[in-house]
Design a protein around this motif. Structure first.
Motif, PDB file in Angstrom:
ATOM      1  N   TYR A  70       0.838  -1.208   0.000  1.00  0.00           N
ATOM      2  CA  TYR A  70       0.000   0.000   0.000  1.00  0.00           C
ATOM      3  C   TYR A  70       0.873   1.259   0.000  1.00  0.00           C
ATOM      4  N   LEU A 302       9.073   5.421   4.633  1.00  0.00           N
ATOM      5  CA  LEU A 302       8.658   4.082   5.034  1.00  0.00           C
ATOM      6  C   LEU A 302       9.858   3.178   5.302  1.00  0.00           C
ATOM      7  N   LEU A 309      12.337  -1.984  12.102  1.00  0.00           N
ATOM      8  CA  LEU A 309      11.468  -3.072  12.549  1.00  0.00           C
ATOM      9  C   LEU A 309      11.860  -4.445  12.017  1.00  0.00           C
TER      10      LEU A 309
ATOM     11  N   ALA B  76      -6.464  -3.739   6.908  1.00  0.00           N
ATOM     12  CA  ALA B  76      -5.235  -3.512   6.143  1.00  0.00           C
ATOM     13  C   ALA B  76      -5.425  -3.802   4.659  1.00  0.00           C
ATOM     14  N   GLY B  95      -1.058   5.366   2.779  1.00  0.00           N
ATOM     15  CA  GLY B  95      -0.436   4.040   2.830  1.00  0.00           C
ATOM     16  C   GLY B  95       0.751   4.038   3.776  1.00  0.00           C
ATOM     17  N   VAL B  96       1.520   5.114   3.738  1.00  0.00           N
ATOM     18  CA  VAL B  96       2.690   5.209   4.608  1.00  0.00           C
ATOM     19  C   VAL B  96       2.259   5.300   6.068  1.00  0.00           C
ATOM     20  N   THR B  99       0.928   1.968   7.276  1.00  0.00           N
ATOM     21  CA  THR B  99       1.999   0.990   7.471  1.00  0.00           C
ATOM     22  C   THR B  99       2.750   1.256   8.764  1.00  0.00           C
ATOM     23  N   TYR B 100       2.934   2.545   9.085  1.00  0.00           N
ATOM     24  CA  TYR B 100       3.597   2.862  10.350  1.00  0.00           C
ATOM     25  C   TYR B 100       2.786   2.367  11.542  1.00  0.00           C
ATOM     26  N   VAL B 102       0.927  -0.310  11.512  1.00  0.00           N
ATOM     27  CA  VAL B 102       1.185  -1.752  11.530  1.00  0.00           C
ATOM     28  C   VAL B 102       2.547  -2.038  12.169  1.00  0.00           C
ATOM     29  N   LEU B 103       3.555  -1.257  11.777  1.00  0.00           N
ATOM     30  CA  LEU B 103       4.901  -1.466  12.314  1.00  0.00           C
ATOM     31  C   LEU B 103       4.902  -1.266  13.830  1.00  0.00           C
ATOM     32  N   PHE B 106       3.385  -4.271  15.579  1.00  0.00           N
ATOM     33  CA  PHE B 106       4.260  -5.439  15.583  1.00  0.00           C
ATOM     34  C   PHE B 106       5.415  -5.271  16.536  1.00  0.00           C
ATOM     35  N   PHE B 107       5.915  -4.035  16.587  1.00  0.00           N
ATOM     36  CA  PHE B 107       7.006  -3.738  17.496  1.00  0.00           C
ATOM     37  C   PHE B 107       6.573  -4.060  18.930  1.00  0.00           C
ATOM     38  N   GLU B 109       4.122  -6.117  19.894  1.00  0.00           N
ATOM     39  CA  GLU B 109       3.916  -7.543  20.110  1.00  0.00           C
ATOM     40  C   GLU B 109       5.234  -8.244  20.329  1.00  0.00           C
ATOM     41  N   ALA B 110       6.208  -7.900  19.461  1.00  0.00           N
ATOM     42  CA  ALA B 110       7.490  -8.587  19.529  1.00  0.00           C
ATOM     43  C   ALA B 110       8.229  -8.200  20.793  1.00  0.00           C
ATOM     44  N   TRP B 145      -0.894   7.272  14.607  1.00  0.00           N
ATOM     45  CA  TRP B 145      -0.704   7.086  13.166  1.00  0.00           C
ATOM     46  C   TRP B 145      -2.043   7.023  12.437  1.00  0.00           C
TER      47      TRP B 145
END
Lengths: 335, 471
Positions: A70, A302, A309, B76, B95-96, B99-100, B102-103, B106-107, B109-110, B145
């Motif tokens: 995206y 991005l 990450l 998503a 989109g950017v 995506t941030y 999402v990042l 994940f950060f 969670e990890a 975001w």
């Protein structure tokens, strides 16, 4: 535009995410595909437990790939998704079903067979839908004025149905190879027995796809069979043959982990084959990664987030699998 | 389907999926901060009650977070499947930002979610508290975001239109666009209030069974403090957000207020309390209004003028009735919730906060009030943005994917059926966890183990069925 390196970097990053997804979620979906062949409840518990601690992280890669597409290639995101609308929606719904079944199966007794059904059915439908999407993208679709210009059922083709079945075979193989690594005794023997036929079926499917695509697409034929390309590129099919033979050898020698690694190798070669066929085309037949790129500053912005990450997620993934190493036994694992 | 075209169906599908989704992140945002406060109190006072409350709600947090992840996967992809015109033309920016988000998730969670959910026995108290704080901050960053992206659609700035596409010209202006700070504050407070009422409901449930239960008392009291403090601030923040909307999206405010025409200049604008918006005749039927009040609220003057809808051509109007009513539901619930907060203050002063079963029943009934108000608020702001997807620049009918209505109907039915099953089970399970006694040990686990943060559900181990305890 055509010499900008940034889109190539993004192509590689998204390719990496897709590859990680196919391997990692591939084996967890494969477990679901193999479920109908294992009727015993205790064996099914073991099979689930070989993926339980890692499966959810596996799906991370699908979202990472989708969201990255995206931001970095909005044109690809905005045309592939509507073009593949019905199979993609079906895939999402099936993945949700599979995921929730996975979680609640462990929290249930009486309703467990329903969750078994949802888990296995979800995995089979999701895999088939992914294969159809793959076939649809390879076949290409119409784009006009930067929008999808085809019809509702353009994704439907004999080739797509074939890639759907091929992916079912492929994921089942990944699942079986994974289960060989993670199980032992009688259960392991069963999976040993099916690795070879599944490998041969997958090779047959890859062969058919490798003949089918150049026959229906001159550009791909030209890229593979033109001199001198053919000399360098012939290494790919040679490696496929070598790997197949060594998988058969590893089965005989009972090299359990090697089998899984070699199967992953087969998938890698398949992906490399696709990249050779299409690069730099991102949306077949003719839209390249440069045509589909977002603004330079979007891709750079991005990239900062991804660079931070991606190593973390990779390290975390490796750490999780290392902690989870070894065999899963009956009665062990998640309750 | 039923005479709707692909656009209507796509809009309904988005509203349906995003409304389902938003409840879980909002719950996570508020609950993470609540857990942070609870753990801080535990560390500071050493009182085990706080530890019990923490352990009680952290399981629920895990399930809520998990449901948020599941429903988020769909989001998503939905911009591409159903809104390809928007994704293609605005993807360089939205989109950017997406995506941030999402990042960030994940950060989390990890990194820290694992320690928070499963690491209590492995790491020291201090490190565990830091992990909780990071998760709380992380949920806020995630919200940031998404709200940047949404605010860009409401009040775009920092962009350049090149060949019909929105290209980034100044990322700081894109991210900190004019409505973003207001929306962030309003949304975060809404999440806190929603969780305040959810926690109050959980506490009230246990108080109704056992009035002496110390953990139930304490969580009920904490929740009421959250409500008492956050609601007045929210009303002020909402007012500021309204003024910001008046400046940048006056047509939305006209619809919210039910103002069809500009008033005579010397009279000021009335505040419509009730009415049935009638688009045909451009007036409200059965209107009940307070003269001048709208001028006072929106311009802070007696005779201030506000543009009525007649200042814009009809094709630029939002759905007036939808915006008008969703706004009233939000504000009405807001004041009801404030009233509950004030009653709690009175009861606290009378030292009978834990003894009034009628009040606990009210709190139990009111436990979804915050979430309903939050959804109504989103309907107001998103519905009020129509007919634009990017306000004033790109219309929603240009944003929709070139799909046939039958495809969108099929997917819509699929989503409704699957969500009903999945979230039915999820809600049932959630309620089971709420009924639990608020004292149990923390689960242990970590990366690569059975219980681990990539599958937050594993933090809760109740059986789905009665009597048949875990396999």
């Amino acid at each position: 535009m055509g010499n900008d390196i940034l889109p190539v970097v993004w192509f590689a990053l998204i390719g990496l995410a897709i590859m990680m997804y196919i391997i990692l979620d591939g084996f967890s979906l494969g477990i679901g595909i193999l479920f109908p062949f294992v009727k015993e409840g205790k064996y099914r518990d073991i099979m689930m437990n070989t993926a339980a601690p890692v499966w959810d992280g596996n799906q991370t890669w699908m979202i990472l790939g989708g969201a990255g597409l995206y931001g970095a290639f909005p044109l690809a995101y905005a045309t592939i998704l509507p073009a593949m609308y019905l199979p993609l929606i079906l895939m999402l719904l099936a993945l949700i079903f599979r995921g929730i079944a996975f979680e609640f199966r462990f929290k249930s007794n009486r309703s467990r067979k329903w969750f078994d059904f949802a888990f296995s059915g979800g995995a089979i439908v999701a895999t088939f839908a992914q294969g159809v999407v793959l076939g649809g993208i390879i076949g290409g679709f119409q784009v006009e004025n930067r929008q999808y210009a085809g019809n509702t059922f353009d994704w439907f083709s004999i080739f797509g149905l074939f890639t759907g079945i091929a992916l079912l075979v492929g994921y089942a193989l990944l699942g079986a190879a994974w289960l060989v690594v993670k199980t032992e005794g009688n259960l392991q023997k069963r999976f040993y027995r099916i690795v070879r036929p599944l490998t041969l079926l997958l090779i047959l499917a890859m062969l058919i796809i490798s003949i089918w695509t150049p026959l229906s697409n001159d550009r791909i034929a030209d890229r593979w069979f033109n001199f001198p390309n053919i000399i360098g590129l012939s290494i790919v099919p040679i490696l496929v043959v070598v790997l197949t033979l060594s998988i058969i050898r590893s089965i005989a020698k009972r090299h359990e982990k090697l089998i899984f690694i070699q199967v992953v190798g087969l998938f890698l070669l398949g992906l490399i084959g696709l990249v050779i066929s299409f690069f730099p085309v991102l949306i077949p037949p003719d839209i390249t990664i440069w045509d589909a790129s977002s603004h330079r500053s979007s891709q750079i912005f991005l990239l900062v987030g991804y660079s931070i990450l991606l190593p973390i997620v990779l390290a975390y993934t490796a750490y999780s699998y290392w902690i989870f190493r070894g065999k899963v036994r009956e009665g062990e694992g998640y309750h | 389907m039923l005479g709707f075209d692909a656009l209507d169906l796509a809009r309904f599908q988005f509203a349906f999926t995003v409304s389902f989704h938003i409840i879980f992140p909002a719950f996570s945002i508020g609950l993470a901060s609540f857990l942070m406060a609870t753990e801080a109190l535990w560390l500071k006072t050493g009182n085990e009650i706080y530890h019990n409350i923490y352990r009680f709600w952290v399981r629920i947090f895990a399930v809520v977070f998990g449901l948020g992840v599941v429903s988020g996967v769909v989001m998503a992809y939905e911009f591409g499947t159903n809104w390809s015109g928007f994704a293609e033309r605005a993807g360089d920016i939205t989109g950017v930002l997406l995506t941030y988000e999402v990042l960030t998730a994940f950060f989390l969670e990890a990194g820290f979610l694992g320690i928070m959910l499963f690491g209590e026995k492995k790491v020291g108290r201090r490190l565990h508290f830091i992990a909780t704080c990071m998760v709380a901050v992380g949920t806020l960053i995630s919200a940031t975001w998404i709200l940047m992206s949404n605010s860009f659609m409401q009040t775009p700035s920092g962009y350049e239109v090149v060949g019909g596409r929105f290209e980034p010209a100044n990322w700081l202006h894109i991210m900190f666009n004019p409505s973003f700070p207001y929306r962030l504050v309003h949304m975060v407070l809404a999440a806190f209030i929603s969780v305040g009422f959810a926690v109050a409901g959980g506490g009230a449930y246990h108080l109704l069974r056992n009035r002496e239960d110390p953990a139930a008392r304490r969580m009920f009291s904490m929740a009421m403090w959250i409500i008492v403090v956050a609601l007045p601030i929210q009303i002020i923040a909402g007012d500021a957000h309204g003024l910001n909307t008046l400046e940048h999206q006056p047509a939305k405010v006209a619809a919210m207020e039910g103002h069809w025409e500009n008033g005579p200049s010397e009279e000021g604008m009335p505040l419509v309390l009730f009415g049935l918006p009638d688009k045909e005749n451009e007036r409200n039927r059965f209107e009940v209004a307070i003269p001048h009040a709208s001028s006072v609220i929106l311009t802070h003057t007696w005779d201030g003028q506000i543009q009525g809808l007649s200042d814009w051509p009809q094709e630029e109007w939002p759905d007036v009735a939808l915006v008008f009513w969703s706004f009233r539901i939000m504000v009405g619930l807001g004041f009801l919730m404030l009233a509950i907060g004030l009653v709690s203050l009175f009861l606290r002063w009378k030292k009978t906060l834990y003894n009034q079963a009628w009040f606990h029943r009210i709190a139990l009934i009111a436990s979804p009030a915050g979430f309903i108000a939050l959804l109504a608020g989103w309907v107001t702001t998103e519905g009020g943005r129509q007919p634009w997807v990017v306000y004033g620049l790109m219309r929603t009918d240009d944003a929709v994917s070139p799909l046939h209505a039958s495809s969108v109907s099929a997917s819509l039915i699929g989503f409704i059926v699957v969500y009903a099953i999945i979230f039915g089970i999820g809600t049932y399970y959630f309620l089971k966890l709420i009924k639990h006694e608020p004292t149990e040990n923390m689960p242990a686990g970590g990366a690569g183990e059975d219980r681990q943060p990539k599958r937050p559900f594993s933090a809760a181990d109740d059986s789905l069925e009665e009597q048949h305890k875990g396999a």
